[in-house]
Design an enzyme around this catalytic site. Sequence first.
Site, PDB file in Angstrom:
ATOM      1  N   TRP A 101       0.934  -1.306  -0.018  1.00 11.99           N
ATOM      2  CA  TRP A 101      -0.092  -0.068   0.018  1.00 11.99           C
ATOM      3  C   TRP A 101       0.848   1.131  -0.033  1.00 11.99           C
ATOM      4  O   TRP A 101       0.526   2.048  -0.783  1.00 11.99           O
ATOM      5  CB  TRP A 101      -1.075   0.308   1.083  1.00 11.99           C
ATOM      6  CG  TRP A 101      -2.078  -0.969   1.004  1.00 11.99           C
ATOM      7  CD1 TRP A 101      -2.394  -2.269   1.664  1.00 11.99           C
ATOM      8  CD2 TRP A 101      -3.036  -0.950  -0.091  1.00 11.99           C
ATOM      9  NE1 TRP A 101      -3.427  -2.825   1.087  1.00 11.99           N
ATOM     10  CE2 TRP A 101      -3.856  -2.258  -0.050  1.00 11.99           C
ATOM     11  CE3 TRP A 101      -3.171  -0.263  -1.081  1.00 11.99           C
ATOM     12  CZ2 TRP A 101      -5.001  -2.617  -0.879  1.00 11.99           C
ATOM     13  CZ3 TRP A 101      -4.285  -0.559  -2.003  1.00 11.99           C
ATOM     14  CH2 TRP A 101      -5.191  -1.666  -1.774  1.00 11.99           C
ATOM     15  N   ASP A 171      -1.402   6.544   6.086  1.00 11.18           N
ATOM     16  CA  ASP A 171      -2.484   5.759   5.884  1.00 11.18           C
ATOM     17  C   ASP A 171      -2.857   4.939   7.126  1.00 11.18           C
ATOM     18  O   ASP A 171      -2.383   3.796   7.384  1.00 11.18           O
ATOM     19  CB  ASP A 171      -2.168   5.044   4.431  1.00 11.18           C
ATOM     20  CG  ASP A 171      -3.205   3.949   4.187  1.00 11.18           C
ATOM     21  OD1 ASP A 171      -4.404   3.872   4.654  1.00 11.18           O
ATOM     22  OD2 ASP A 171      -3.074   3.351   2.856  1.00 11.18           O
ATOM     23  N   LYS A 195     -12.557  -1.308   6.294  1.00  9.66           N
ATOM     24  CA  LYS A 195     -11.754  -1.997   6.790  1.00  9.66           C
ATOM     25  C   LYS A 195     -12.235  -2.108   8.434  1.00  9.66           C
ATOM     26  O   LYS A 195     -12.863  -3.069   9.037  1.00  9.66           O
ATOM     27  CB  LYS A 195     -10.199  -1.845   6.888  1.00  9.66           C
ATOM     28  CG  LYS A 195      -9.372  -2.335   5.879  1.00  9.66           C
ATOM     29  CD  LYS A 195     -10.032  -2.199   4.451  1.00  9.66           C
ATOM     30  CE  LYS A 195      -9.069  -2.566   3.322  1.00  9.66           C
ATOM     31  NZ  LYS A 195      -7.840  -1.756   2.971  1.00  9.66           N
TER      32      LYS A 195
HETATM   33  C1  PLP Z   1      -7.251  -1.281   1.553  1.00  6.61           C
HETATM   34  C2  PLP Z   1      -6.148  -0.489   1.822  1.00  6.61           C
HETATM   35  C3  PLP Z   1      -6.173   0.870   0.846  1.00  6.61           C
HETATM   36  C4  PLP Z   1      -6.953   0.968  -0.314  1.00  6.61           C
HETATM   37  O1  PLP Z   1      -8.031   1.131  -0.030  1.00  6.61           O
HETATM   38  P1  PLP Z   1      -9.192   1.545  -1.186  1.00  6.61           P
HETATM   39  O2  PLP Z   1     -10.380   2.141  -0.301  1.00  6.61           O
HETATM   40  O3  PLP Z   1      -9.669   0.289  -1.947  1.00  6.61           O
HETATM   41  O4  PLP Z   1      -8.898   2.334  -2.101  1.00  6.61           O
HETATM   42  C5  PLP Z   1      -5.020   1.464   1.092  1.00  6.61           C
HETATM   43  N1  PLP Z   1      -4.213   1.548   2.203  1.00  6.61           N
HETATM   44  C6  PLP Z   1      -4.310   0.429   3.068  1.00  6.61           C
HETATM   45  C7  PLP Z   1      -3.441   0.199   4.221  1.00  6.61           C
HETATM   46  C8  PLP Z   1      -5.564  -0.452   2.695  1.00  6.61           C
HETATM   47  O5  PLP Z   1      -5.641  -1.474   3.804  1.00  6.61           O
END
Ligand code: PLP
Length: 359
Positions: A101, A171, A195
């Site tokens: 990511w 993030d 998540k």
């Molecule tokens: C799932 C995830 C993403 C991507 O998320 P989307 O909402 O599908 O764009 C980015 N960073 C992390 C750490 C993730 O777990």
Amino acid sequence: MRAYNFCAGPAALPTAVLEKAQAEMLNWHGKGLSIMEMSHRSKDYVAVAEKAEADLRKLMNIPENYKVLFLQGGASLQFSAIPLNLLGKNSKADYIHTGIWSEKATKEAKRYGDINVIEAGTTVDGKMAISDQSTWNLSDDAAYVHYADNETIGGIQFANIPVTDKPLVADFSSSILSAPLDVSKFGLIYAGAQKNIGPAGLTLVIVREDLLDQSKAEIPSILKYADQAKNDSMVNTPSTYAWYLSGLVFEWLLEQGGVDAIYKANMEKAELLYGYIDSSDFYANPIAKPNRSIMNVPFTLANPELEKQFLKEAEENHLLNLAGHRSVGGMRASIYNAVPLEGVQALVKFMDDFAKRNA
Ligand SMILES: *Cc1c(COP(=O)(O)O)cnc(C)c1O
């Protein structure tokens, strides 16, 4: 019956939240319509939206000089929105690379700025780890430093918040609200909701107000934090149902005792699962202990040929979505806030039984 869902995302939601949403589905608060059918500018909906923000502020103890934005496009759109918003005056940024990511975030940022990539992956006694900050080459003149707190696919997480005098941009898609966090250490925190918050379709951005005036001129106004902040995240129609449902999750979290209480429960779940994996010769986890994710637990089987059988039998035992990400294989149990301790207990019991039968 409801199965135990270990999906990495879209992920498990608290049953109590889904029941409440179900009860309110056709006739929200006696108004004769669903919340989905309401104008986002109606008094009723605005109250729901404001309550969700207030509850999130309470849960995370968000200081007043931060805006909370309820956006769309997922964390992935933020990979572009962040450089477009923050690299207008100074085009340099540091990106710390710890997995898939943070790598994707870097790839997008490179389209907009001069990106210094810090390779922070290392190994300790053959296990994957995040290197000590003293070994990083951070720039003196970056507009911000970006990192991914928890690499959802690799199951690797920072043990500490990096220290920098630059705005820290992080993030938190798979770790927001899982543990206490000092928001004041950050310039910006972002997270896709699917998540650890609510349904897909909503993305949270928590941004310090002094960072709202650094955007590039060509930025679309939908992506511009200053415009979204001015319009209470309603430059256009927001993801109203996902916002409402996330609000129900925030209420549920407060009822559980807030982030401190959920963190305690999360640690109990993680210690149970990692403890079992460590005690077994049949399963293994590839991450060094200080950097093990408390949310996403990847594990391998001593004999990979048994993986299909493992997944099939797990499903028969109402333990769902344990396959690892397609890019890495193996198994992965995501044990977000909404996965109860009983789910992890059932998983460990099944794993132990499977190991005994196949050793
Ligand atoms: C799932 C995830 C993403 C991507 O998320 P989307 O909402 O599908 O764009 C980015 N960073 C992390 C750490 C993730 O777990």
